[in-house]
Design an enzyme around this catalytic site. Structure first.
Site, PDB file in Angstrom:
ATOM      1  N   LYS A  33      -2.233 -15.439  34.737  1.00 57.05           N
ATOM      2  CA  LYS A  33      -3.190 -14.783  35.640  1.00 57.05           C
ATOM      3  C   LYS A  33      -2.741 -14.896  37.106  1.00 57.05           C
ATOM      4  CE  LYS A  33      -6.788 -17.229  34.183  1.00 57.05           C
ATOM      5  NZ  LYS A  33      -6.373 -18.039  33.008  1.00 57.05           N
ATOM      6  N   ARG A 109     -15.665 -17.095  33.450  1.00 57.93           N
ATOM      7  CA  ARG A 109     -15.135 -17.846  32.320  1.00 57.93           C
ATOM      8  C   ARG A 109     -16.198 -18.051  31.241  1.00 57.93           C
ATOM      9  NH1 ARG A 109     -10.621 -20.301  35.187  1.00 57.93           N
ATOM     10  NH2 ARG A 109      -9.256 -21.381  33.736  1.00 57.93           N
TER      11      ARG A 109
HETATM   12  P1  ATP Z   1      -3.875 -19.904  34.595  1.00 56.29           P
HETATM   13  O1  ATP Z   1      -2.776 -20.789  34.197  1.00 56.29           O
HETATM   14  O2  ATP Z   1      -3.882 -18.646  33.749  1.00 56.29           O
HETATM   15  O3  ATP Z   1      -3.918 -19.625  36.047  1.00 56.29           O
HETATM   16  P2  ATP Z   1      -5.700 -22.139  34.170  1.00 56.29           P
HETATM   17  O4  ATP Z   1      -6.846 -22.262  33.191  1.00 56.29           O
HETATM   18  O5  ATP Z   1      -4.535 -23.000  33.919  1.00 56.29           O
HETATM   19  O6  ATP Z   1      -5.295 -20.629  34.253  1.00 56.29           O
HETATM   20  P3  ATP Z   1      -7.212 -22.333  36.671  1.00 56.29           P
HETATM   21  O7  ATP Z   1      -7.776 -20.961  36.581  1.00 56.29           O
HETATM   22  O8  ATP Z   1      -6.451 -22.687  37.876  1.00 56.29           O
HETATM   23  O9  ATP Z   1      -6.181 -22.670  35.546  1.00 56.29           O
HETATM   24  O10 ATP Z   1      -8.456 -23.365  36.455  1.00 56.29           O
HETATM   25  C1  ATP Z   1      -8.262 -24.758  36.394  1.00 56.29           C
HETATM   26  C2  ATP Z   1      -9.560 -25.463  36.014  1.00 56.29           C
HETATM   27  O11 ATP Z   1     -10.578 -25.232  37.028  1.00 56.29           O
HETATM   28  C3  ATP Z   1     -10.224 -24.996  34.724  1.00 56.29           C
HETATM   29  O12 ATP Z   1      -9.673 -25.620  33.572  1.00 56.29           O
HETATM   30  C4  ATP Z   1     -11.697 -25.398  34.973  1.00 56.29           C
HETATM   31  O13 ATP Z   1     -11.911 -26.764  34.781  1.00 56.29           O
HETATM   32  C5  ATP Z   1     -11.876 -25.114  36.455  1.00 56.29           C
HETATM   33  N1  ATP Z   1     -12.374 -23.728  36.676  1.00 56.29           N
HETATM   34  C6  ATP Z   1     -11.687 -22.697  37.238  1.00 56.29           C
HETATM   35  N2  ATP Z   1     -12.423 -21.575  37.248  1.00 56.29           N
HETATM   36  C7  ATP Z   1     -13.605 -21.888  36.664  1.00 56.29           C
HETATM   37  C8  ATP Z   1     -14.791 -21.155  36.327  1.00 56.29           C
HETATM   38  N3  ATP Z   1     -14.899 -19.856  36.604  1.00 56.29           N
HETATM   39  N4  ATP Z   1     -15.812 -21.811  35.722  1.00 56.29           N
HETATM   40  C9  ATP Z   1     -15.728 -23.103  35.447  1.00 56.29           C
HETATM   41  N5  ATP Z   1     -14.648 -23.859  35.697  1.00 56.29           N
HETATM   42  C10 ATP Z   1     -13.581 -23.269  36.303  1.00 56.29           C
END
Ligand code: ATP
Ligand code: MG
Length: 210
Positions: A33, A109
């Protein structure tokens, strides 16, 4: 007559381009993403909101919110909906540039967050125009996240937490795929292959919507 038709089409094009265009970039942890958001920003000049980045910034600065966020993130859990929605509303209100359109990366999410986003945008005379879903199989996701953990040192990119995050994704986030399919907004994009090829596929489909 032809001239009039051309003029109308042109005006419609300008009108559409001046309207806020909002993209949700959707996918499992590690689906790319953030990487593809960078390409979308360069191409469409939209404002990028990565909720993960917003939360990590709070953690780095040691704010009260950062302390709460860290307690959830390090366990691979989601931040509670009410808190997350208010954080997002603050970012939207604090940045004039969001009016030209936003790439929502990491939000929504949960179904509740998606409903809240719909309301927030409607209050601003806008909507989610398209949800780009990056689809990647689970083995590849785990490989990518472990590799990223070694390079970035992110506290949630270790095997134990990655597994928890994938379970949370399946239980709470993946139902959004059907939600947005039923809203006729979901655009499936194959998330494997070169970064450039993935983006080219994505761009070709988004351009049809502009
Ligand atoms: P990607 O690698 O595709 O960027 P990711 O899941 O590794 O996605 P982030 O989007 O950076 O990483 O999110 C990291 C953490 O932050 C999530 O695991 C969650 O704990 C928290 N978080 C981020 N966005 C949200 C949300 N919309 N609602 C709740 N928690 C969130
Ligand atoms: Mg990210």
């Amino acid at each position: 007559m032809l001239l009039l038709h051309c003029k109308c089409a042109f005006l419609q094009f300008i009108y559409k381009r001046n309207k806020m265009f909002n993209i949700v970039i959707f996918g499992a942890p590690g689906s790319g993403k953030g990487t593809q958001s960078d390409n979308l920003i360069k191409n469409y000049g939209l404002f990028h909101i990565s909720t993960g980045d917003v939360l990590r910034d709070h953690i780095k600065r040691g704010t009260d919110l950062g302390k709460i966020a860290d307690s959830f993130i390090s366990q691979g859990q989601l931040i509670p909906d009410d808190l997350m929605v208010s954080i997002l509303a603050n970012v939207l209100d604090a940045n004039e540039e969001t009016k030209k359109g936003v790439i929502f990366d990491g939000f929504p999410r949960t179904i509740n967050q998606a409903k809240a986003l719909k309301t927030m945008l409607a209050e601003r005379g806008a909507k989610v125009n398209v949800v780009v879903g990056l689809e990647v199989d689970e083995d590849e996701l785990i490989d990518r996240l472990i590799k990223r953990g070694k390079e970035s040192g992110r506290s949630d990119d270790n095997l134990e937490t990655i597994k928890k995050r994938l379970i949370v994704y399946h239980n709470q986030t993946s139902p959004l795929r059907d939600y947005y399919i039923s809203e006729k907004k979901y655009l499936r994009v194959q998330g494997t292959g070169s970064v450039e090829a993935i983006f080219a596929n994505m761009k070709a489909e988004i351009d049809k919507l502009l």
